[in-house]
Motif scaffolding. Sequence first.
Motif, PDB file in Angstrom:
ATOM      1  N   PRO B 526      35.227 103.511 114.706  1.00  0.00           N
ATOM      2  CA  PRO B 526      36.602 103.449 115.214  1.00  0.00           C
ATOM      3  C   PRO B 526      37.618 103.818 114.135  1.00  0.00           C
ATOM      4  CG  PRO B 526      35.390 101.443 115.726  1.00  0.00           C
ATOM      5  CD  PRO B 526      34.552 102.213 114.757  1.00  0.00           C
ATOM      6  N   LEU B 527      38.552 104.672 114.494  1.00  0.00           N
ATOM      7  CA  LEU B 527      39.648 105.045 113.584  1.00  0.00           C
ATOM      8  C   LEU B 527      40.966 104.705 114.262  1.00  0.00           C
ATOM      9  CD1 LEU B 527      38.484 108.591 112.353  1.00  0.00           C
ATOM     10  CD2 LEU B 527      38.388 106.463 111.080  1.00  0.00           C
ATOM     11  N   LEU B 528      41.817 103.982 113.560  1.00  0.00           N
ATOM     12  CA  LEU B 528      43.123 103.621 114.119  1.00  0.00           C
ATOM     13  C   LEU B 528      44.190 104.442 113.413  1.00  0.00           C
ATOM     14  CD1 LEU B 528      42.875  99.720 113.876  1.00  0.00           C
ATOM     15  CD2 LEU B 528      41.915 101.209 115.610  1.00  0.00           C
ATOM     16  N   ILE B 529      45.092 105.011 114.184  1.00  0.00           N
ATOM     17  CA  ILE B 529      46.206 105.731 113.561  1.00  0.00           C
ATOM     18  C   ILE B 529      47.297 104.690 113.303  1.00  0.00           C
ATOM     19  CG2 ILE B 529      47.802 107.681 113.737  1.00  0.00           C
ATOM     20  CD1 ILE B 529      44.738 108.383 113.927  1.00  0.00           C
ATOM     21  N   VAL B 530      47.499 104.410 112.012  1.00  0.00           N
ATOM     22  CA  VAL B 530      48.465 103.374 111.619  1.00  0.00           C
ATOM     23  C   VAL B 530      49.652 104.054 110.959  1.00  0.00           C
ATOM     24  CG1 VAL B 530      48.816 101.360 110.140  1.00  0.00           C
ATOM     25  CG2 VAL B 530      46.637 101.674 111.294  1.00  0.00           C
ATOM     26  N   GLN B 531      50.850 103.651 111.389  1.00  0.00           N
ATOM     27  CA  GLN B 531      52.046 104.253 110.789  1.00  0.00           C
ATOM     28  C   GLN B 531      52.961 103.162 110.242  1.00  0.00           C
ATOM     29  OE1 GLN B 531      55.418 104.052 111.935  1.00  0.00           O
ATOM     30  NE2 GLN B 531      54.882 102.605 113.565  1.00  0.00           N
ATOM     31  N   SER B 532      53.646 103.517 109.182  1.00  0.00           N
ATOM     32  CA  SER B 532      54.658 102.613 108.631  1.00  0.00           C
ATOM     33  C   SER B 532      55.602 103.430 107.757  1.00  0.00           C
ATOM     34  CB  SER B 532      54.001 101.512 107.811  1.00  0.00           C
ATOM     35  OG  SER B 532      54.984 100.675 107.257  1.00  0.00           O
ATOM     36  N   GLY B 533      56.879 103.239 107.961  1.00  0.00           N
ATOM     37  CA  GLY B 533      57.889 103.919 107.154  1.00  0.00           C
ATOM     38  C   GLY B 533      57.732 105.428 107.142  1.00  0.00           C
ATOM     39  N   GLY B 534      57.314 105.988 108.261  1.00  0.00           N
ATOM     40  CA  GLY B 534      57.198 107.443 108.345  1.00  0.00           C
ATOM     41  C   GLY B 534      55.873 107.991 107.839  1.00  0.00           C
ATOM     42  N   LYS B 535      55.013 107.127 107.251  1.00  0.00           N
ATOM     43  CA  LYS B 535      53.702 107.603 106.778  1.00  0.00           C
ATOM     44  C   LYS B 535      52.636 107.173 107.781  1.00  0.00           C
ATOM     45  CE  LYS B 535      54.750 107.082 101.871  1.00  0.00           C
ATOM     46  NZ  LYS B 535      54.495 106.219 100.724  1.00  0.00           N
ATOM     47  N   ARG B 536      51.581 108.014 107.878  1.00  0.00           N
ATOM     48  CA  ARG B 536      50.494 107.680 108.801  1.00  0.00           C
ATOM     49  C   ARG B 536      49.154 107.837 108.108  1.00  0.00           C
ATOM     50  NH1 ARG B 536      51.422 110.581 114.519  1.00  0.00           N
ATOM     51  NH2 ARG B 536      51.434 112.445 113.238  1.00  0.00           N
ATOM     52  N   VAL B 537      48.226 106.969 108.464  1.00  0.00           N
ATOM     53  CA  VAL B 537      46.848 107.118 107.975  1.00  0.00           C
ATOM     54  C   VAL B 537      45.904 106.851 109.145  1.00  0.00           C
ATOM     55  CG1 VAL B 537      47.323 106.396 105.588  1.00  0.00           C
ATOM     56  CG2 VAL B 537      46.641 104.681 107.284  1.00  0.00           C
ATOM     57  N   ALA B 538      44.658 107.323 108.981  1.00  0.00           N
ATOM     58  CA  ALA B 538      43.615 106.973 109.948  1.00  0.00           C
ATOM     59  C   ALA B 538      42.805 105.855 109.307  1.00  0.00           C
ATOM     60  CB  ALA B 538      42.742 108.185 110.222  1.00  0.00           C
ATOM     61  N   LEU B 539      42.854 104.686 109.912  1.00  0.00           N
ATOM     62  CA  LEU B 539      42.218 103.510 109.320  1.00  0.00           C
ATOM     63  C   LEU B 539      40.818 103.330 109.909  1.00  0.00           C
ATOM     64  CD1 LEU B 539      42.776 101.001 107.441  1.00  0.00           C
ATOM     65  CD2 LEU B 539      43.354  99.777 109.529  1.00  0.00           C
ATOM     66  N   GLY B 540      39.811 103.418 109.057  1.00  0.00           N
ATOM     67  CA  GLY B 540      38.436 103.238 109.519  1.00  0.00           C
ATOM     68  C   GLY B 540      38.078 101.762 109.518  1.00  0.00           C
ATOM     69  N   VAL B 541      37.622 101.259 110.664  1.00  0.00           N
ATOM     70  CA  VAL B 541      37.207  99.848 110.764  1.00  0.00           C
ATOM     71  C   VAL B 541      35.783  99.817 111.322  1.00  0.00           C
ATOM     72  CG1 VAL B 541      39.572  99.059 111.114  1.00  0.00           C
ATOM     73  CG2 VAL B 541      38.171  99.550 113.104  1.00  0.00           C
ATOM     74  N   ASP B 542      35.145  98.653 111.250  1.00  0.00           N
ATOM     75  CA  ASP B 542      33.783  98.565 111.772  1.00  0.00           C
ATOM     76  C   ASP B 542      33.778  98.277 113.273  1.00  0.00           C
ATOM     77  OD1 ASP B 542      33.041  99.051 109.241  1.00  0.00           O
ATOM     78  OD2 ASP B 542      32.379  97.022 108.765  1.00  0.00           O
ATOM     79  N   ALA B 543      34.803  97.576 113.739  1.00  0.00           N
ATOM     80  CA  ALA B 543      34.889  97.298 115.184  1.00  0.00           C
ATOM     81  C   ALA B 543      36.312  96.928 115.547  1.00  0.00           C
ATOM     82  CB  ALA B 543      33.950  96.151 115.553  1.00  0.00           C
ATOM     83  N   VAL B 544      36.678  97.274 116.781  1.00  0.00           N
ATOM     84  CA  VAL B 544      37.964  96.818 117.315  1.00  0.00           C
ATOM     85  C   VAL B 544      37.646  95.645 118.232  1.00  0.00           C
ATOM     86  CG1 VAL B 544      39.956  97.421 118.743  1.00  0.00           C
ATOM     87  CG2 VAL B 544      38.975  99.117 117.187  1.00  0.00           C
ATOM     88  N   VAL B 545      38.132  94.462 117.860  1.00  0.00           N
ATOM     89  CA  VAL B 545      37.777  93.247 118.605  1.00  0.00           C
ATOM     90  C   VAL B 545      38.643  93.101 119.853  1.00  0.00           C
ATOM     91  CG1 VAL B 545      37.578  90.727 118.427  1.00  0.00           C
ATOM     92  CG2 VAL B 545      36.991  92.162 116.479  1.00  0.00           C
ATOM     93  N   GLY B 546      39.930  93.413 119.741  1.00  0.00           N
ATOM     94  CA  GLY B 546      40.812  93.319 120.906  1.00  0.00           C
ATOM     95  C   GLY B 546      42.219  92.965 120.499  1.00  0.00           C
ATOM     96  N   ASP B 547      43.109  92.919 121.474  1.00  0.00           N
ATOM     97  CA  ASP B 547      44.497  92.587 121.144  1.00  0.00           C
ATOM     98  C   ASP B 547      44.817  91.161 121.566  1.00  0.00           C
ATOM     99  OD1 ASP B 547      44.201  93.568 123.773  1.00  0.00           O
ATOM    100  OD2 ASP B 547      46.381  93.575 123.980  1.00  0.00           O
TER     101      ASP B 547
END
Lengths: 181, 723
Positions: B526-547
């Motif tokens: 799973p890769l999450l597109i995380v943004q903050s202050g105009g910058k973005r990264v693809a965050l690699g995690v082992d699992a997405v548990v839920g919201d």
Amino acid sequence: MKILPRSMEEAQEQEAVELLERRASRLREQAETTVEEAVHWIAEFPLGEERYALSLEMLRAALPLRMVTPVPLSAPHVVGVLRFQGQVLSALSLASMLGGHGWRQDPAVLLVVDRGDGELCALDCEAIPRPTTLPMSVVEAARVRAEGPVMEVFTQDRQLIHLIDLKRLFTTRSTGGRNAR
Amino acid sequence: MPVDPMLQGLVTGFAVEAQEVIQKVTMDLLELEREGLDAGALARLYVRLGRHLHTLKGSASSLGLQDLGDIAHKLEDALAPLKASTRKMPRSVVDVLLHGLDLFMLRAQAHADGRGDALPDPAAALAQLVAEGPPPETVGALLAGAATASAPVEPSATPEENALVEAASALNPQDAVPESADTGWRVSVRQVTSLMREVERLREVRLRVEERGRELDRVVTVLAKQGLLAETAEARTLLSGTSRSLRTDGEETSDIVDALEDGLKAITTRPVRTILDPLQRMVRDLSRQLGKEARLSVVGSELSLDRRLLEKLQGALVHLLRNAVDHGLEMPSQREKAGKHHEGALTLRIEQQGNLLFLECSDDGAGIDVIRVRKVAESRGVVTSDEAERLNENQVRDLIFRPGFSTRSDVTDTSGRGVGLDAVRASVEGLQGRIEVNSTPGQGTRFVMTLPVDLGSSPVLVVRALEQLVGLPMLAVEATQLARADSLRIGKRKAHLEYQGQLLPVVDLGARLGLRALAPPVEGQPLLIVQSGGKRVALGVDAVVGDRDLVIRPLPSEVRDVPAWQGAATLSRGELLLICRPDWLVTESGQAAVAAQRRALVVDDSLTARALHRAMLEAGGFSVHLAASGARALDRLATDTYDVVICDLDMEEMDGTQLIARLREKKETSSLPVILVSAHDSAAARERGMAAGADGYLSKRECAAGRLLAEVLDVMSRRGGRA
């Protein structure tokens, strides 16, 4: 002078008088001691081969060491964080705070203490502490001698207790994490 | 003169109402003097302005406050010639109206405080007000060049409407007035804080009730397994019923907790606009005073925040805006020469992410002159010339927060005393926040304050990296996707994800948190597109548990400064979830430098033992990863390489000797140095450990800092490692 054997009643009466005198004498001694020797209540616990203690008045609770969430990138002495009465507290490794101490058994208890500034935190501990007392004068003398947060105090039976001054312990420590600004 | 208490109460209520109305009138006036509004919008503003002034006049007169009625009447007079024009309002008229409103409010407050009799005759003030204002006949000249309005003009308030407003205000002033201090309660901050803590305790009780329910369910399951189905049938039925009731009770408690928290939030917060709206006027007045032009735009003013926080922030915002107008913005002619609009743009942006408040104050002015700042700091003794030489640009910019720093050579009403930005930083840090400054020469300056906030829940995405659950403020998560080889660009040191035509750096959460070595993303991760202050990264995690919708609490002082974390929230079973800061995730890390360090893996089922070993090894310069069991250690060793393993002898499921046996079976780990540690100090235990293939053995009692490190280095040198 002829010595007459005491009757059973007389002997019992004599024993009772002696017993009462001994009790009275003991109580008098206790009272004198109480007046002379104010005491400092401490919570004493083992840490490795040594005996450590902290002021009982700083102790808020003793909890089983569970439900602690590790905090990656925190300072090495931080074991994690936990909930306590609606607050988030840090669980800290006492052995680590005292400079890399050995231990006998893995800590299973957390002592929730007042850091001396009104904030609470939890310190790990190998066993549930034992409440006991130290003469106040001895504690005061040790406090004057000590430069760091740990005071060496000898009990009446010549046992060495390392009394931790929490306020000094937390004032001397930096609180930042490994990547703290 | 004795005052009727009932009338006095009405006057007090009127003062509160007047303040609110005047704030609205002020905002309308500032809007009316700006360019670019269409005729329809202008007409609506004029109509609303007229109604507000009329309301003030009517309410004041109905309470017998004739002086206030007269002032409002004069203001209506000043407005009258403009109402039909639907052109922007001349500045001189705005000045008169604003001045009149100040006068009105001062006197209204004096009446509310019972000082009405001591007020000077309003005639002089009124005369001055009239004198300051342009005569009605010149208003037309002020509007010179203005063509006759072509847009349809909305009709102004009819006499009937005005009469209705007046009558309503006179009859029921309290209806229009928010609850004043007299009709509410005064409670101390401590009382509210203590109530908040009790609510949090109730939330914990609710969690415990849920846990009890689950325990009862387990008892029922165990009873059913005992083979005494018939004998325990009644007990199981009873227990199941109790479990259901507990669940219902838990849900009701949950509702109560939510309602209490909402109630507390309503009591303790107020909209941010209540402190931002008055700043518009301040910016206008100051820029006029300095001969500049400025327009303040506010984004996010609808947020509601803790009243105490707002009160403390107000001063900081005033400082920042005054600073921006005075130091940041250029004179209109200079701006035009530089190709900018003659009117400077100031922006206040407020955003809440989880329990963090981001407050940004920016201007499009000249930016910070780093050379000048360095020179001034030296000349004012803020830093020595040696220190100044060593500072990089960011550090030089930070000098503006030092006490005594000012680039003004003269002291004016606005600045020059060297007091300001240091006070701003002190107040932000007093709120356990931080302030940063960014600036680009010729383009402007941006101050960003980050502050923790206590109240309210927010959506959080729960993810997992190895065994660590981590929360991410949902606002920072743009999208989630699974890694696919065709969208990844994997280089020697970094991986990038092709996303919407951009190449985003891939950040491995586990590696970023120091839980494992850096590795490129694998197919399907799973890769999450995380943004903050105009910058973005693809965050690699082992699992997405839920919201989850979680209440994020501030961290205790020992971990508050760890930049990775912004707070902690309680999950349903009572455990804490750490919430990661998106701005930390999108910043560059120094992981490449870490790669050269010696690496140790600590395997122990005791959390505190792991922490202690880690502390000792890190002090010796090792990069340390942790595993809570033998099985997890094997997983870790399958993907990462280590120079040494420190392993507990007695662990559940797989003990230290079994782990060593598994390691010696594999070619890659057959010669990996392993040190066993144990609570047992007996010769038999030591013998058992060494016989299993350990390279060293230490009792935990012996694991004092120097001893463990010495053993590790000794074992590594014997094995020919990087000791």
